[in-house]
Scaffold this motif. Structure first.
Motif, short mmCIF file in Angstrom:
data_model
loop_
_atom_site.label_atom_id
_atom_site.label_comp_id
_atom_site.label_asym_id
_atom_site.label_seq_id
_atom_site.Cartn_x
_atom_site.Cartn_y
_atom_site.Cartn_z
N SER A 1 -31.59 16.92 11.96
CA SER A 1 -32.03 15.92 10.98
C SER A 1 -30.89 15.08 10.83
CB SER A 1 -32.49 16.39 9.69
OG SER A 1 -31.34 16.95 8.92
N GLN B 1 -27.96 15.69 8.44
CA GLN B 1 -27.11 16.81 8.66
C GLN B 1 -25.95 16.51 9.70
OE1 GLN B 1 -29.23 20.74 8.99
NE2 GLN B 1 -30.64 19.51 9.28
N VAL C 1 -41.82 17.15 10.54
CA VAL C 1 -41.66 18.23 9.60
C VAL C 1 -40.94 17.25 8.45
CG1 VAL C 1 -40.21 20.19 9.08
CG2 VAL C 1 -40.90 19.66 11.55
N ALA C 2 -41.73 17.57 7.39
CA ALA C 2 -41.48 16.91 6.03
C ALA C 2 -40.00 17.15 5.70
CB ALA C 2 -42.34 17.30 5.05
N TYR C 3 -39.46 18.16 5.74
CA TYR C 3 -37.94 18.31 5.29
C TYR C 3 -36.94 17.96 6.29
CZ TYR C 3 -38.20 22.80 7.87
OH TYR C 3 -38.31 23.70 8.77
N LEU C 4 -37.35 17.38 7.54
CA LEU C 4 -36.33 16.92 8.66
C LEU C 4 -36.52 15.52 9.02
CD1 LEU C 4 -36.21 20.28 10.90
CD2 LEU C 4 -34.57 19.53 9.30
N ASN C 5 -37.63 15.28 9.44
CA ASN C 5 -37.76 13.81 9.97
C ASN C 5 -39.27 13.14 9.38
OD1 ASN C 5 -39.46 15.43 11.35
ND2 ASN C 5 -39.24 14.27 13.21
N PRO C 6 -39.27 13.17 8.13
CA PRO C 6 -40.36 12.11 7.40
C PRO C 6 -40.56 10.78 8.05
CG PRO C 6 -38.63 12.55 5.86
CD PRO C 6 -38.28 13.36 6.92
N ASP D 1 -38.91 7.93 6.37
CA ASP D 1 -37.39 8.00 6.64
C ASP D 1 -37.15 7.15 8.19
OD1 ASP D 1 -36.55 9.05 4.16
OD2 ASP D 1 -35.56 11.00 5.25
N SER E 1 -34.29 10.53 14.28
CA SER E 1 -34.18 11.75 14.48
C SER E 1 -34.12 12.07 15.79
CB SER E 1 -35.45 12.43 13.83
OG SER E 1 -35.56 13.80 13.95
#
Length: 505
Positions: free
Chosen positions: A131, A134, A352-357, A360, A367
């Motif tokens: 992501s 990170q 994946v909602a918590y990595l590459n919405p 964003d 991403s």
């Protein structure tokens, strides 16, 4: 950490074993431990005294057990300095050192110091490429490296790719994309969403009879089975025969089966042979098959003005595997997967909602999650970018040429020696040969002379088979080795062969 354990973890260099390597204080915490590690390496190399430890596998295993005191996870820590000194020291003392000119058994390169220094930075900062938040700079860096390598291959500006763990993973990605494209063409449905189903049983993969074993293993991992891989005849120089390929593809279609992929090889592990890439790609595309090139070894020729022509037609492939931890002198891992068109990576896309919405990404936060089979990924692009900037293409090309020159010298020396026999002229940097003796003992003598060198810690040379017969192999990846080093290595082989012959009935 309670106060007792915290005190117990302190070491003689005044840095806690639980100190962090990153952050503003990271360099101050890391520097003294790096000094300890370097001293441990120097001491371990002195104990080893050569390309690998003498005494064989049992001796190495005993030394490792002793350094760990029988348990790598004691109740209470010994401190950072003592742990580094013991464990890094025993690893160094017991390793096969690819920087030693007598270590020439495998596609295992001595990494450049500049790349290792960059690797330390990557490890200390520990970004992850799954992501943007990170690894912001890492996410920006890797595409630059991919574009540079894609341009070297001859791919267009919209090519895509990713850093991988090596040729096996890169070949898996090529075959996965080929499988999914073939299933979607047959069924109109996504293989990623619906599976391969009955269509998968009709798919066939074609590669040379001397292609890397990962082609078959990856076919099994993809649910196609190793039996889906068809071996194509190679010529006397161990290159895939395009005519034989065309015949087998035609027969496959007549049988109602589907050619999903053709895997060409640019640099076979044993012989360095390079398939006729342009012709192979043309035949593959004529039958609607995906064209993938395993250039894990031979891709290094792209850096060399002298050797780049060997890879003529590489850009015609749909995807390419490269390995910069071979003829690129990077620490493992530095594999590369490239696809000629970005849309080819579509089967890997994931949201994946918590990595590459999506919002964003729409707001400008990119991403790389959909470029890889992995989630957490190191920033292997750092060491590659630093090396590229430091040496440039010509600088890396000179290293490739130096190893190619060594292979030519070794082949000439073998050819001139009445006790040694050359299998084929070298193409890249591998030399396949054997010690000559009578036919009844030749396999036994060559197998044993190699083990004799290993047991004594004198040299690491490779072994392979041609038509069931044992042959030896030098894989010359040390650009700082000299022709005198090669001569000395071949002298060791001949002396070991003479000794074994005297004692072998």
């Amino acid at each position: 950490m309670n106060s007792v354990l915290a005190a117990d973890a302190r070491d003689t260099v005044g840095v806690g074993a639980d100190s962090l390597a990153g952050g503003a204080g990271g360099p101050a915490a890391l520097a003294p431990l790096l000094a300890v590690a370097l001293r441990a390496m120097a001491a371990g190399a002195e104990r080893r005294g050569g390309p690998l430890p003498a005494g064989g596998a049992a001796g190495v295993a005993a030394a490792v057990a002793a350094a760990l005191d029988g348990d790598p996870l004691p109740e209470y820590g010994v401190g950072a300095a003592e742990a580094i000194t013991a464990v890094a020291g025993v690893l160094t003392a017991g390793t096969a050192d690819p920087a030693d000119p007598r270590c020439a058994g495998h596609l295992h390169c001595p990494p450049l110091a500049v790349a290792v220094a960059a690797e330390v930075v990557a490890g200390a900062l520990n970004p992850s490429l799954d992501s943007w938040d990170q690894g912001p700079s890492a996410t920006a860096l890797e595409p630059w490296v991919i574009r540079s390598l894609a341009g070297l291959v001859g791919y267009p500006a919209d090519a895509a790719g990713v850093l991988t763990s090596g040729g096996t993973e890169s070949n898996l990605m090529g075959l996965l994309l080929a499988r999914d494209a073939a299933v979607e063409k047959l069924t109109g449905r996504s293989a990623a969403a619906h599976g391969v189903g009955a269509a998968g049983r009709r798919l066939r993969i074609f590669c040379s009879e001397v292609a890397h074993f990962s082609v078959r293993r990856n076919a099994a991992l993809l649910g196609l089975g190793e039996d889906s891989v068809v071996a194509v005849a190679a010529d006397a120089a161990y290159r895939m025969d395009p005519g034989a390929l065309a015949d087998q593809l035609a027969a496959t279609v007549r049988d109602g089966l589907v050619p999903a992929a053709v895997v060409a090889t640019a640099g076979t592990t044993d012989f360095g042979s390079i398939d006729p890439l342009r012709d192979v790609a043309a035949v593959a595309h004529r039958y609607g098959a995906w064209s993938h090139v395993d250039a894990a070894f031979g891709g290094g020729a792209l850096f060399s003005d002298r050797l780049a022509g060997l890879l003529d037609g590489l850009s015609r492939a749909d995807s390419v595997a490269l390995d910069l931890h071979k003829l690129g002198w990077q620490p493992v891992a530095a594999g590369v997967f490239l696809a000629g068109a970005a849309q080819a990576l579509r089967p890997l896309a994931r949201r994946v909602a918590y990595l590459n919405p999506a919002d964003d990404e729409a707001a400008g936060y990119p991403s790389l999650l959909g470029h890889s089979l992995r989630t957490t990924r190191r920033v292997d692009a750092l060491k590659v970018a630093v090396t590229f900037r430091a040496l440039g293409r010509h600088g890396i090309g000179r290293l490739v040429d130096a190893c190619h020159d060594l292979a030519g010298h070794a082949a000439a020396r073998v050819d001139a020696d009445d006790r040694l026999e050359l299998a084929v002229p070298p193409v890249l940097t591998t030399v396949v040969f054997r010690y000559r003796t009578d036919a009844a003992r030749v396999d036994k003598v060559n197998a044993e002379l190699r083990r004799r060198l290993l047991r004594g810690g004198a040299a690491v040379i490779g072994r392979t088979e041609i038509d069931g017969a044992v042959w030896l192999k030098l894989t010359l990846l040390n650009p700082h080795a000299t022709t005198a080093d090669v001569d000395a290595l071949l002298d060791l082989v001949r002396a070991a062969g003479d000794a074994v012959t005297e004692t072998t009935a």
